[in-house]
Design a protein around this motif. Structure first.
Motif, PDB file in Angstrom:
ATOM      1  N   SER A   1      38.536  17.032   6.185  1.00  0.00           N
ATOM      2  CA  SER A   1      39.950  16.912   6.550  1.00  0.00           C
ATOM      3  C   SER A   1      40.675  18.229   6.343  1.00  0.00           C
ATOM      4  O   SER A   1      41.459  18.672   7.197  1.00  0.00           O
ATOM      5  CB  SER A   1      40.609  15.810   5.709  1.00  0.00           C
TER       6      SER A   1
ATOM      7  N   THR B   1      39.634  20.617   9.047  1.00  0.00           N
ATOM      8  CA  THR B   1      40.073  20.157  10.368  1.00  0.00           C
ATOM      9  C   THR B   1      41.567  20.391  10.575  1.00  0.00           C
ATOM     10  O   THR B   1      42.001  20.693  11.694  1.00  0.00           O
ATOM     11  CB  THR B   1      39.731  18.661  10.549  1.00  0.00           C
TER      12      THR B   1
ATOM     13  N   ALA C   1      42.120  15.019  11.316  1.00  0.00           N
ATOM     14  CA  ALA C   1      42.129  15.305   9.875  1.00  0.00           C
ATOM     15  C   ALA C   1      42.694  14.132   9.088  1.00  0.00           C
ATOM     16  O   ALA C   1      42.180  13.777   8.016  1.00  0.00           O
ATOM     17  CB  ALA C   1      42.943  16.568   9.602  1.00  0.00           C
TER      18      ALA C   1
END
Length: 502
Positions: A379, A382, A391
């Motif tokens: 996450s 991202t 994310a």
């Protein structure tokens, strides 16, 4: 795992959640303010000395008395006048402060029940250490962690992560209540004793919905057989839950029990006291010297160097190269270990080797779809790639697998919420008890600034700069592995509005 709430006037104070409501609407209040208010409201009518209040809000920290004065003034402003026009908090000259309102207790807010997954779901509770030696507690913890790791790799199971499982260590709770809080149907519990070169392990699998014991067994073996016992326990659980006897995928096991013990102790140090990086480093280095082919020791040593970067304010070329080398070594020794894979992926992203990092993250998820840390780390990376909704999905999945995670999950969630423009949600996340710390304040300050709450934003920025005096938005942008210019500018814009140096 929730205690009582405290009501006074139109307010409801929840010490566990770290929240204050006025007429059921949240009040924006900082972490220190909550701590002070709890200390005062829990003892209405009593005079609390300045030293006691400073200990409540700044435990184990040396701060000037002026900080207390500022926080009390902010509390008075937030609370407004009490009934009849007086103050909720009065000053007792040269001594301290007193809360004047009448309070009453309300039942603790019940944690939202998590829905059961569409596959057999299980949590492994911390095994009890029943030896006469408290030092053997780390052995019981290591056994628990390894069983979680083994089960996590079995396709068809949903397995709660170790952080959340260990939230129940030493707590006497009904199995149904634990299962409801974690959102699982089955619990594995047991005990371990290690003495004179032998281990005795008792384990039982419980259906928390019915209270039935699905499987129970006692193992009395040589200490040299400990990993074979772990494999056997895992296979029996898989048979009970999936209806077939299946050995877990092979793992890289240490050849030295002493090396295993050292690695367990180092992991605990890194969980409980990240500042103890040097001690953990010594333990892990010793483990590798005892067992040069122990993949997990290399993985944790790589993370130890990474944590050193975080806590020292940034990596050096030497530490970055060494951490990456250690992570690659871990994967080379055990290519099927998802934990080794995601650590390598994360470090590769910071080296801007994005294609390789993406491939390693994908492989980690393929190997172990229950490894919550993989989704939390992914996450973070991202968001910086500009794929914000993706994310948010990753960090939500991480929280589902790990409902009581380490504080960096909350920082990662707050970062994603900021990137998505969910500023109110980001403030709530970043001011929670679990994450309110120095490194999160830059995102908190930016979120407050975007909401137009500039006084609060600048106060948080100043607190952040006390611990990070060399910070500049430009240097931060250079060190973070951004792939999306628009996302980068969004963060820099928030920092600029909050008054952080450019």
């Amino acid at each position: 795992m929730q205690g009582s709430r405290l009501a006074f006037g139109p307010f409801v104070l929840d010490p566990d959640a770290g929240t204050l409501l006025r007429n059921d609407e949240p009040v924006a209040i900082g972490h220190r303010g909550i701590k002070l208010l709890v200390a005062l409201v829990e003892r209405p009518g009593e005079i609390l000395g300045k030293a006691e209040l400073m200990d409540a809000a700044w435990p184990d920290m040396a701060v000037e008395e002026g900080n207390l004065t500022v926080q009390i003034a902010q509390l008075r402003k937030l609370l407004g006048p009490a009934a009849g026009g007086g103050e909720w908090i009065t000053t007792v000259p040269r001594i301290g402060y007193r809360f004047t309102g009448a309070t009453h207790q309300l039942p603790g807010a019940k944690r939202k029940t998590l829905p059961l997954p569409d596959k057999p779901s299980i949590a492994v509770l911390p095994f009890l250490n029943i030896s006469n030696d408290p030092e053997q507690g780390s052995f019981a913890d290591g056994l628990t962690e390894d069983l979680i790791a083994d089960l996590s790799r079995v396709p068809g199971l949903f397995v709660i992560a170790r952080n959340s499982a260990f939230a129940y260590k030493g707590k006497a709770m009904d199995v149904r209540a634990i299962a409801e809080e974690l959102g699982v149907r089955y619990l594995l519990e047991g005990s371990a004793r290690r003495a004179a070169g032998r281990v005795r392990i008792n384990a039982q699998l419980v259906d928390a919905m019915s209270g039935d014991h699905l499987w129970a067994e006692r193992f009395d073996r040589s200490l040299d057989d400990i990993f074979a016992v772990q494999d056997e326990v895992t296979a029996k659980i898989v048979e009970a839950l999936l209806g077939r006897l299946r050995a877990p995928p092979p793992r890289n096991r240490p050849k030295s029990v002493e090396a295993y013990d050292l690695c367990v102790r180092a992991r605990k140090l890194m969980d409980d006291a990240p500042q103890a990086a040097q001690e953990a480093h010594l333990l892990l280095t010793r483990a590798i010297s005892l067992d040069p082919d122990y993949a997990e020791a290399y993985r944790w040593l790589a993370m130890n160097h990474w944590m050193g970067w975080v806590h020292s304010g940034g990596p050096t070329d030497a530490t970055r190269r060494l951490a990456l080398e250690l992570a690659r070594k871990a994967v080379a020794i055990d290519p099927s270990d998802a934990g080794c894979r995601w650590v390598l992926a994360y470090l590769l992203a910071y080296e801007r080797s994005f294609a390789e990092a993406d491939a390693e993250f994908a492989r980690a998820i393929e190997l172990d779809p229950n490894e919550a840390d993989t989704f939390a780390a992914l996450s973070d990376i991202t968001v910086l790639a500009g794929r914000v909704e993706e994310a948010l999905e990753h960090i939500r999945k991480a929280f589902r697998l790990n409902p009581f995670p380490a504080s960096w999950y909350y920082l990662t969630l707050g970062q994603a919420q900021y990137a998505a423009g969910q500023y109110e949600a980001a403030v709530e996340t970043l001011r929670s008890e679990e994450t309110y710390r120095t490194s999160s304040r830059r995102f908190l300050a930016a979120s407050l600034a975007q909401l137009g709450r500039l006084d609060e934003a600048r106060a948080e920025a100043e607190l952040f700069l006390v611990a990070n005096p060399q910070f500049s938005a430009r240097h931060w942008a250079e060190t973070e592995p951004f792939r999306d210019a628009r996302t980068l500018e969004h963060f820099v814009d928030g920092y600029r509005k909050a008054g952080l140096p450019e």
